[in-house]
Enzyme design. Structure first.
Site, PDB file in Angstrom:
ATOM      1  CG  ASP A  67      -0.320  -0.534   2.495  1.00 21.90           C
ATOM      2  OD1 ASP A  67       0.924  -0.506   2.600  1.00 21.90           O
ATOM      3  OD2 ASP A  67      -1.050  -0.969   3.388  1.00 21.90           O
ATOM      4  CG  ASN A 136      -8.649  -1.470  12.241  1.00 22.83           C
ATOM      5  OD1 ASN A 136      -7.753  -2.164  11.761  1.00 22.83           O
ATOM      6  ND2 ASN A 136      -9.108  -0.383  11.629  1.00 22.83           N
ATOM      7  CG  HIS A 138      -5.709  -2.336   9.058  1.00 23.22           C
ATOM      8  ND1 HIS A 138      -5.796  -0.984   9.331  1.00 23.22           N
ATOM      9  CD2 HIS A 138      -4.384  -2.622   9.206  1.00 23.22           C
ATOM     10  CE1 HIS A 138      -4.608  -0.510   9.612  1.00 23.22           C
ATOM     11  NE2 HIS A 138      -3.730  -1.484   9.549  1.00 23.22           N
ATOM     12  CD  GLU A 143      -8.712   0.833   8.052  1.00 23.52           C
ATOM     13  OE1 GLU A 143      -8.532  -0.098   8.849  1.00 23.52           O
ATOM     14  OE2 GLU A 143      -8.160   1.947   8.196  1.00 23.52           O
TER      15      GLU A 143
HETATM   16  C1  F6R Z   1       1.534  -1.520   6.117  1.00 24.63           C
HETATM   17  C2  F6R Z   1       0.224  -2.137   6.254  1.00 24.63           C
HETATM   18  C3  F6R Z   1      -0.524  -2.137   7.548  1.00 24.63           C
HETATM   19  C4  F6R Z   1       0.349  -2.401   8.766  1.00 24.63           C
HETATM   20  C5  F6R Z   1      -0.481  -2.343  10.045  1.00 24.63           C
HETATM   21  C6  F6R Z   1       0.371  -2.491  11.293  1.00 24.63           C
HETATM   22  O1  F6R Z   1       2.045  -1.669   4.817  1.00 24.63           O
HETATM   23  O2  F6R Z   1      -0.272  -2.598   5.290  1.00 24.63           O
HETATM   24  O3  F6R Z   1      -1.543  -3.111   7.478  1.00 24.63           O
HETATM   25  O4  F6R Z   1       0.946  -3.654   8.647  1.00 24.63           O
HETATM   26  O5  F6R Z   1      -1.150  -1.107  10.111  1.00 24.63           O
HETATM   27  O6  F6R Z   1       1.255  -1.423  11.381  1.00 24.63           O
HETATM   28  P1  F6R Z   1       2.426  -1.389  12.461  1.00 24.63           P
HETATM   29  O7  F6R Z   1       3.390  -2.462  12.106  1.00 24.63           O
HETATM   30  O8  F6R Z   1       3.043  -0.013  12.340  1.00 24.63           O
HETATM   31  O9  F6R Z   1       1.796  -1.615  13.796  1.00 24.63           O
END
Ligand code: F6R
Length: 246
Positions: A67, A136, A138, A143
Site C-alpha cells: 500500500d 482493528n 486490518h 479496513e
Molecule cells: C503496512 C500495512 C498495515 C500495517 C499495520 C500495522 O504496509 O499494510 O496493514 O501492517 O497497520 O502497522 P504497524 O506495524 O506499524 O503496527
C-alpha cells in the site's frame, strides 16, 4: 494456520528474516509481497545484515508493497516509497525496476490499480506475502467491513488507523485520509503468507484473527481460509490467544 509464539520482538524479526532468506536461497527469483509500518523494521534490518555479512542476494528478487498513502508524493518523508528506500531497497542489491509500490499520486487511479494487479500477474504472482496487522484487524489498508473479494483500489482510512499512524507525521491533521491498497483477494492469491504481530496493542486483533469467526469485520480472519499461513507473534501480541504454546 501455524501460530509461532516467540519471546521478543528481536526473535520475531530474526525468525521472519530466516523465513524470507530460506525462500530466497531456494528460489533466487522469488516474488515478495512487503509491508511497511513498525512491525517489519526488525525483519528488514536483519535482511540487510544477511545481505552484507552472508551475501544474501536480492539481484533477481521482485517485490510488491501492499500500500501507499493517497496524495503523498514518493519523496514525502512519511510515504511508503521513502520508508522502503530507507529500510530495505537502498540497503540491499534489489534492482529498482524490480521493486513495486502503488503510486499515491497517479492521475488515473483506476488505471494505476489495474496496472499494479497486472504487474503482479506478469511477475507470476507473489510467493511470500509479509503482513502486519492493524489494531482493528486490518491487513494492508483493508479496513473492517472490506469484502473478501476486494482488489487493489483507493480506500478511506478509519480514524483509528489515522490515529495509530499519526506517530509518523508532524500532526494527526497531516495523516492522509485515503490510501491505495492491494485488496483482500489480491493478498489471498499469494502462495504463502507470513503475518507478524508484536506488542500488547495487537493482542485483541490477533486473537480475533486467528481464533475468532471468519468475518469481514476482522479482515485478517480471512487468513484462516488460506492454505499456507504462518503467524509469528511475540508473547505480548499472542496474550489474547488460547494457544499460548510454540
Ligand atoms: C503496512 C500495512 C498495515 C500495517 C499495520 C500495522 O504496509 O499494510 O496493514 O501492517 O497497520 O502497522 P504497524 O506495524 O506499524 O503496527
Amino acid at each position: 494456520m501455524e501460530l509461532v509464539i516467540v519471546d521478543s520482538y528481536r526473535e520475531l524479526s530474526l525468525r521472519a528474516a530466516a523465513h524470507v532468506a530460506a525462500l530466497l536461497r531456494r528460489k533466487p527469483n522469488a516474488v515478495l509481497g512487503l509491508a511497511t509500518g513498525s512491525t517489519p523494521v526488525g525483519l528488514y534490518q536483519e535482511l540487510v545484515r544477511l545481505h552484507r555479512q552472508e551475501g544474501l542476494d536480492f539481484s533477481r528478487v521482485t517485490t510488491f508493497n501492499l500500500d501507499e498513502y493517497w496524495g503523498l508524493p514518493d519523496d514525502h518523508p512519511a510515504s511508503y516509497h521513502r520508508f522502503m528506500q530507507e529500510n530495505l531497497f537502498g540497503l540491499v542489491n534489489l534492482r529498482p525496476e524490480n521493486t513495486h509500490i502503488p503510486s499515491g499520486t497517479a492521475e488515473n487511479v483506476e488505471a494505476e490499480c489495474e496496472r499494479y494487479e497486472e504487474a503482479i500477474r506478469r511477475a507470476g504472482g507473489i510467493d511470500l506475502q509479509i503482513l502486519g496487522i492493524g489494531q482493528n484487524g486490518h491487513i494492508g489498508f483493508n479496513e473492517p467491513g472490506t469484502p473478501f473479494t476486494s482488489r487493489t483500489r483507493v480506500v478511506d482510512l478509519t480514524e483509528d488507523t489515522r490515529r495509530a499512524n499519526a506517530r509518523f507525521f508532524p500532526s494527526l491533521e497531516e495523516v492522509p485520509r485515503r490510501a491505495v491498497t492491494m485488496g483482500i483477494a489480491t493478498i489471498m492469491e499469494a502462495r504463502e503468507i507470513l503475518l507478524l504481530a508484536s506488542g500488547k496493542e495487537k493482542a485483541a486483533a490477533l486473537a480475533a484473527a486467528v481464533e475468532g469467526e471468519v468475518t469481514p469485520e476482522v479482515p485478517a480472519s480471512v487468513l484462516q481460509t488460506h492454505p499456507r499461513v504462518t503467524v509469528l507473534a511475540d508473547r505480548a501480541a499472542a496474550a489474547g490467544t488460547r494457544r499460548l504454546a510454540v
